[in-house]
Structure formats: structure tokens, C-alpha cells
Design a protein around this motif. Structure first.
Motif, PDB file in Angstrom:
ATOM      1  N   PHE A  22      -5.686   1.711  -7.987  1.00 50.94           N
ATOM      2  CA  PHE A  22      -6.586   0.379  -7.796  1.00 50.94           C
ATOM      3  C   PHE A  22      -5.670  -0.387  -6.787  1.00 50.94           C
ATOM      4  CE2 PHE A  22      -6.481  -4.055  -8.505  1.00 50.94           C
ATOM      5  CZ  PHE A  22      -7.675  -4.558  -8.446  1.00 50.94           C
ATOM      6  N   SER A  23      -4.400  -0.648  -6.761  1.00 51.06           N
ATOM      7  CA  SER A  23      -3.483  -1.335  -5.890  1.00 51.06           C
ATOM      8  C   SER A  23      -3.447  -0.771  -4.551  1.00 51.06           C
ATOM      9  CB  SER A  23      -2.194  -1.149  -6.380  1.00 51.06           C
ATOM     10  OG  SER A  23      -1.802  -1.665  -7.647  1.00 51.06           O
ATOM     11  N   ILE A  24      -3.798   0.412  -4.395  1.00 51.87           N
ATOM     12  CA  ILE A  24      -3.689   1.161  -3.045  1.00 51.87           C
ATOM     13  C   ILE A  24      -5.079   0.553  -2.380  1.00 51.87           C
ATOM     14  CG2 ILE A  24      -4.173   3.552  -1.717  1.00 51.87           C
ATOM     15  CD1 ILE A  24      -2.400   4.705  -3.930  1.00 51.87           C
ATOM     16  N   TYR A  25      -6.355   0.893  -3.268  1.00 54.34           N
ATOM     17  CA  TYR A  25      -7.376   0.369  -2.694  1.00 54.34           C
ATOM     18  C   TYR A  25      -7.640  -1.027  -2.246  1.00 54.34           C
ATOM     19  CZ  TYR A  25     -12.363  -0.448  -2.388  1.00 54.34           C
ATOM     20  OH  TYR A  25     -13.976  -0.723  -1.968  1.00 54.34           O
ATOM     21  N   GLN A  26      -6.858  -1.829  -3.466  1.00 55.67           N
ATOM     22  CA  GLN A  26      -7.062  -3.274  -2.980  1.00 55.67           C
ATOM     23  C   GLN A  26      -6.102  -3.647  -1.825  1.00 55.67           C
ATOM     24  OE1 GLN A  26      -6.511  -7.038  -5.797  1.00 55.67           O
ATOM     25  NE2 GLN A  26      -4.564  -5.986  -5.532  1.00 55.67           N
ATOM     26  N   SER A  27      -4.944  -3.175  -1.406  1.00 57.66           N
ATOM     27  CA  SER A  27      -4.299  -3.187  -0.291  1.00 57.66           C
ATOM     28  C   SER A  27      -5.080  -2.674   0.824  1.00 57.66           C
ATOM     29  CB  SER A  27      -3.001  -2.495  -0.097  1.00 57.66           C
ATOM     30  OG  SER A  27      -2.237  -2.967  -1.276  1.00 57.66           O
ATOM     31  N   PHE A  28      -5.776  -1.629   0.795  1.00 61.29           N
ATOM     32  CA  PHE A  28      -6.730  -1.098   1.868  1.00 61.29           C
ATOM     33  C   PHE A  28      -7.782  -1.941   2.220  1.00 61.29           C
ATOM     34  CE2 PHE A  28     -10.686   1.027   2.665  1.00 61.29           C
ATOM     35  CZ  PHE A  28     -10.637   1.521   4.267  1.00 61.29           C
ATOM     36  N   VAL A  29      -8.567  -2.650   1.184  1.00 63.41           N
ATOM     37  CA  VAL A  29      -9.400  -3.667   1.469  1.00 63.41           C
ATOM     38  C   VAL A  29      -8.949  -5.053   2.167  1.00 63.41           C
ATOM     39  CG1 VAL A  29     -11.264  -5.128   0.312  1.00 63.41           C
ATOM     40  CG2 VAL A  29     -11.104  -2.650  -0.315  1.00 63.41           C
ATOM     41  N   GLN A  30      -7.682  -5.218   1.720  1.00 66.41           N
ATOM     42  CA  GLN A  30      -7.207  -6.687   2.180  1.00 66.41           C
ATOM     43  C   GLN A  30      -6.905  -6.339   3.607  1.00 66.41           C
ATOM     44  OE1 GLN A  30      -3.936  -7.588  -0.476  1.00 66.41           O
ATOM     45  NE2 GLN A  30      -5.182  -8.107  -1.949  1.00 66.41           N
ATOM     46  N   PHE A  31      -6.237  -5.289   4.140  1.00 67.10           N
ATOM     47  CA  PHE A  31      -6.043  -4.848   5.357  1.00 67.10           C
ATOM     48  C   PHE A  31      -7.264  -5.203   6.106  1.00 67.10           C
ATOM     49  CE2 PHE A  31      -5.776  -1.874   8.901  1.00 67.10           C
ATOM     50  CZ  PHE A  31      -4.577  -2.369   9.585  1.00 67.10           C
ATOM     51  N   LEU A  32      -8.541  -4.188   5.753  1.00 70.25           N
ATOM     52  CA  LEU A  32      -9.646  -4.644   6.364  1.00 70.25           C
ATOM     53  C   LEU A  32     -10.092  -5.746   6.605  1.00 70.25           C
ATOM     54  CD1 LEU A  32     -12.155  -1.821   4.741  1.00 70.25           C
ATOM     55  CD2 LEU A  32     -11.392  -1.806   7.234  1.00 70.25           C
ATOM     56  N   GLN A  33     -10.123  -6.683   5.592  1.00 65.51           N
ATOM     57  CA  GLN A  33     -10.205  -8.106   5.504  1.00 65.51           C
ATOM     58  C   GLN A  33      -9.605  -8.622   6.568  1.00 65.51           C
ATOM     59  OE1 GLN A  33     -10.361  -8.684   1.186  1.00 65.51           O
ATOM     60  NE2 GLN A  33     -12.018  -9.791   1.570  1.00 65.51           N
ATOM     61  N   TYR A  34      -8.262  -8.556   6.609  1.00 67.00           N
ATOM     62  CA  TYR A  34      -7.528  -9.284   7.463  1.00 67.00           C
ATOM     63  C   TYR A  34      -7.888  -9.148   8.950  1.00 67.00           C
ATOM     64  CZ  TYR A  34      -3.589 -10.502  10.561  1.00 67.00           C
ATOM     65  OH  TYR A  34      -2.849 -11.195  11.526  1.00 67.00           O
TER      66      TYR A  34
ATOM     67  N   PHE B 282     -17.438  -5.493  -3.705  1.00 63.50           N
ATOM     68  CA  PHE B 282     -18.065  -5.546  -4.862  1.00 63.50           C
ATOM     69  C   PHE B 282     -17.498  -4.205  -5.717  1.00 63.50           C
ATOM     70  CE2 PHE B 282     -21.645  -8.124  -3.338  1.00 63.50           C
ATOM     71  CZ  PHE B 282     -21.545  -9.095  -4.413  1.00 63.50           C
ATOM     72  N   PHE B 283     -17.246  -3.192  -4.907  1.00 61.72           N
ATOM     73  CA  PHE B 283     -16.535  -1.965  -5.442  1.00 61.72           C
ATOM     74  C   PHE B 283     -15.287  -2.430  -6.238  1.00 61.72           C
ATOM     75  CE2 PHE B 283     -13.937   1.989  -5.633  1.00 61.72           C
ATOM     76  CZ  PHE B 283     -14.665   2.738  -6.298  1.00 61.72           C
TER      77      PHE B 283
ATOM     78  N   MET C 177       0.835  -1.147   0.029  1.00 67.13           N
ATOM     79  CA  MET C 177      -0.028  -0.026   0.053  1.00 67.13           C
ATOM     80  C   MET C 177       0.916   1.318   0.061  1.00 67.13           C
ATOM     81  SD  MET C 177      -3.195   1.348   2.440  1.00 67.13           S
ATOM     82  CE  MET C 177      -2.805   0.066   3.763  1.00 67.13           C
ATOM     83  N   PHE C 178       1.926   1.171   0.901  1.00 67.48           N
ATOM     84  CA  PHE C 178       2.723   2.424   0.880  1.00 67.48           C
ATOM     85  C   PHE C 178       3.524   2.518  -0.274  1.00 67.48           C
ATOM     86  CE2 PHE C 178       1.855   2.353   5.411  1.00 67.48           C
ATOM     87  CZ  PHE C 178       1.428   3.693   5.683  1.00 67.48           C
ATOM     88  N   GLY C 179       3.901   1.313  -1.150  1.00 68.17           N
ATOM     89  CA  GLY C 179       4.795   1.296  -2.206  1.00 68.17           C
ATOM     90  C   GLY C 179       3.718   1.974  -3.292  1.00 68.17           C
ATOM     91  N   ALA C 180       2.619   1.441  -3.249  1.00 69.72           N
ATOM     92  CA  ALA C 180       1.656   2.196  -4.369  1.00 69.72           C
ATOM     93  C   ALA C 180       1.540   3.876  -4.431  1.00 69.72           C
ATOM     94  CB  ALA C 180       0.450   1.417  -4.425  1.00 69.72           C
ATOM     95  N   ILE C 181       1.472   3.982  -2.800  1.00 70.56           N
ATOM     96  CA  ILE C 181       1.087   5.575  -2.795  1.00 70.56           C
ATOM     97  C   ILE C 181       2.366   6.189  -3.178  1.00 70.56           C
ATOM     98  CG2 ILE C 181       1.137   7.062  -0.798  1.00 70.56           C
ATOM     99  CD1 ILE C 181      -0.609   5.108   0.580  1.00 70.56           C
ATOM    100  N   THR C 182       3.511   5.661  -2.693  1.00 73.67           N
ATOM    101  CA  THR C 182       4.906   6.495  -3.114  1.00 73.67           C
ATOM    102  C   THR C 182       4.928   6.431  -4.561  1.00 73.67           C
ATOM    103  OG1 THR C 182       5.907   5.388  -1.357  1.00 73.67           O
ATOM    104  CG2 THR C 182       7.591   6.215  -3.004  1.00 73.67           C
TER     105      THR C 182
END
Length: 338
Positions: free
Chosen positions: A220-232, A274-275, A139-144
Motif C-alpha cells: 500500500f505504501s508503494i502504491y500511495q507514493s506512486f500516486v502522490q508522485f503522479l499527483q505532484y 479511488f483505488f 517509495m524506494f524504502g517500501a520497495i526495499t
């Protein structure tokens, strides 16, 4: 005359050495006994499976011409057969077995079965921590890359990290499955497809088509990492509670999707999922449009479009199927109570 100090120390060490040899001899004997027991159990399970398979065929034939009482007996036996097969699965988690094709290609014919519950749980916890730490790093890599460093080198490092991450996940998941973890279906295949997608992104050369899609992919990578963090975060808590109640297996894992056991307490994650699924579809549509552009010469564009489409279909249809099955079961329960 008293012994020199060094002689006394040597004799003490020599005595401990003799004890060690005896202990090691006993260990080797016990190990041989264990190996023989493992072989006996594996052969017995194979024999039982074959007998149950033959019995199932016989029951299928008998069911076509039998009365109601016999039909009830056949149904009961089929239920018991299914229960026995589940027990065999749990037994095999503690027995050496041949690796699947993927593990054979990556590791060779190495026994990856962990014999103790402690070792299995420790490996599972390490897998979960690895996923969490890598999700945060990605997530931080994609933000950078998106906001600070518009550089091809950093993009390549990020894409290589994605390839390595998904490759490592597939290997660790295969080892966990060999040790009794019940992760299966699309959520296993999903990581193989993601590995392929990341590899294609890594080989996509610099050019106008790449720059047109770059920002969308990193967002998309940032959002995907955020959702994966929420899921974990929420899945791990839910799994802990269900394990304590005896409703889930100790080796059940967090996944990047939605499973039936998440229905109680984790349905709020569905809009986020779904988003993300429809963002994958949007990525696919964008890439198909780029592939039809007259300046597009790279094969990676069309291949990525297809891969994102496969990911969308797999994720979306699997999630919808789980939700539909759960809604149907709840409706059946309500009708029975009425």
C-alpha cells in the motif's frame, strides 16, 4: 611624509564602519516604522471585521421584512462583504499574527510570517520539492523493505521516516497557511491522521499479527507514493498554467487528493485516487479481522483499523463531494446556455 599602508587601510575601514553605523541606524528607524504600520493595519482589519460582523447581523434582520428592491441591495452588500473578507485574508498574509495552537506547541510564540512575495514563493517551492524528494525516498524504502530486507530494524527505520515526514509536512503547511496559502479542510487534517497512524505502526511490536499485515502495508505504501508522485507531476503543471491565467493563488499547493481546480485536465487521476481510498478500506477490514483473532494481544491492531477507516471516510467523502459539486455546476452552466 606618506602614511604607512596599514594606517591608510585602517582609516578606510573606519570610514566604512561609520557609514555602516549610519545605515544601521536608518534601518532600525525604518524597522520601527514598519512595526508601527503593521500594528495599525492589524488593528484596522480587526475593527473592520467587527463592523462587518455587526452589519451582517443587521442585514439578516432587515431581510426578514423588506421589499424586493431592498432585498437586492442587501444581497449586493453581502457579496461585497464577502469580497472584503477575502481581501483581509490576503492583507493578513503580510502581517505578523499569533500562531495557532499547533505551531505554538512546536515552535513557541515565534513570528513565522514572511514579508516578501519572493520569500513566500521560495518557501512554497522548497515545500513542494521536499514532498517530491521524500515521496521518491519513501517509495524506494517500501520497495526495499518488501522485496529485499525482511528485517524489523529496516521496518522501524521506514516507519520512523514516515512519522518524521508527516510531522514535518504539518509544520510546513501551518507556516504556509500563516503566509496566505489556502490549503484547508480535510487535506490539512489528513496529514495529522497520517502522522498518528505512522506513529502507531512504529510502536507495533514484532509478532505473528505484524507479519500478517506487513506485506499488505508495504505494498500500500508503494502504491500511495506512486500516486502522490503522479499527483505532484500533473498538479504542479496544472497549477502553473492556472496561475499564469490568474485563476489560482500564487501560494496554492499540490495536495494528496482532488480539488475543484483539478477538474480541467486532471480527472484521469480519479480512478487512481479511488483505488487508493478503497485500499485504505481494505486495510481497515483486514486489521479489524486481525483484531478479532484469538492470538491478537496488541492494542495497535484495533487502533490502526480505526485510523485507516477514518482516512478512507475522509478521503472518499471529500473527493466525492468535490466531484458532485463540480458536476452540479457544469449542469447549471449547460442549463443556462440552453
Amino acid at each position: 611624509m606618506s602614511k604607512p599602508k596599514f594606517q591608510a587601510e585602517w582609516e578606510e575601514i573606519d570610514e566604512e564602519y561609520q557609514q555602516l553605523q549610519e545605515t544601521h541606524k536608518i534601518y532600525r528607524q525604518k524597522l520601527e516604522e514598519l512595526t508601527n504600520l503593521q500594528a495599525t493595519c492589524s488593528n484596522a482589519i480587526s475593527k473592520q471585521r467587527k463592523c462587518l460582523k455587526d452589519l451582517r447581523h443587521s442585514l439578516k434582520r432587515c431581510a426578514q421584512a423588506c421589499d424586493e428592491k431592498q432585498l437586492e441591495l442587501i444581497t449586493d452588500i453581502k457579496t461585497q462583504i464577502k469580497e472584503k473578507e477575502n481581501v483581509f485574508f490576503d492583507m493578513e498574509a503580510y502581517l505578523p499574527k499569533k500562531n495557532g495552537l499547533y505551531l505554538n506547541l512546536v515552535l513557541g510564540n515565534v513570528n513565522v510570517t514572511l514579508l516578501s512575495n519572493q520569500a513566500k514563493f521560495a518557501y512554497k517551492d522548497e515545500y513542494e520539492k521536499f514532498k517530491l524528494y521524500m515521496t521518491i525516498i519513501l517509495m524506494f524504502g517500501a520497495i526495499t523493505c518488501l522485496f529485499f530486507l525482511n528485517c524489523r530494524v529496516t521496518d522501524e527505520i521506514f516507519n520512523f521516516l514516515l512519522v518524521w515526514y508527516y510531522c514535518t509536512l504539518t509544520i510546513r503547511e501551518s507556516i504556509l497557511m500563516s503566509n496566505g496559502s489556502r490549503i484547508k479542510g480535510w487535506w490539512v487534517s489528513h496529514h495529522y491522521v497520517s502522522t498518528f497512524l505512522s506513529g502507531v505502526m512504529l510502536t507495533w511490536p514484532e509478532g505473528p499479527m505484524y507479519q500478517l499485515f506487513r506485506s499488505q502495508f508495504l505494498a500500500f505504501s508503494i502504491y500511495q507514493s506512486f500516486v502522490q508522485f503522479l499527483q505532484y507531476y500533473y498538479q504542479s503543471g496544472c497549477l502553473y498554467r492556472l496561475r499564469a491565467l490568474g485563476e489560482r493563488n500564487q501560494l496554492d499547493l499540490t495536495v494528496e487528493g482532488f480539488q475543484s481546480w483539478m477538474w480541467r485536465g486532471l480527472t484521469f487521476l480519479l480512478p487512481f485516487l479511488f483505488f487508493g481510498h478503497f485500499w485504505q478500506l481494505y486495510n481497515s477490514v483486514t486489521l479489524f479481522r486481525l483484531a478479532g483473532h484469538e492470538d491478537c494481544k496488541e492494542w495497535q491492531v484495533f487502533m490502526l483499523a480505526l485510523t485507516f477507516l477514518v482516512l478512507f471516510l475522509g478521503n472518499f467523502l471529500t473527493t466525492v463531494k468535490v466531484v458532485h459539486q463540480k458536476v452540479q455546476k457544469n449542469q447549471e452552466k449547460v442549463q443556462k446556455n440552453d
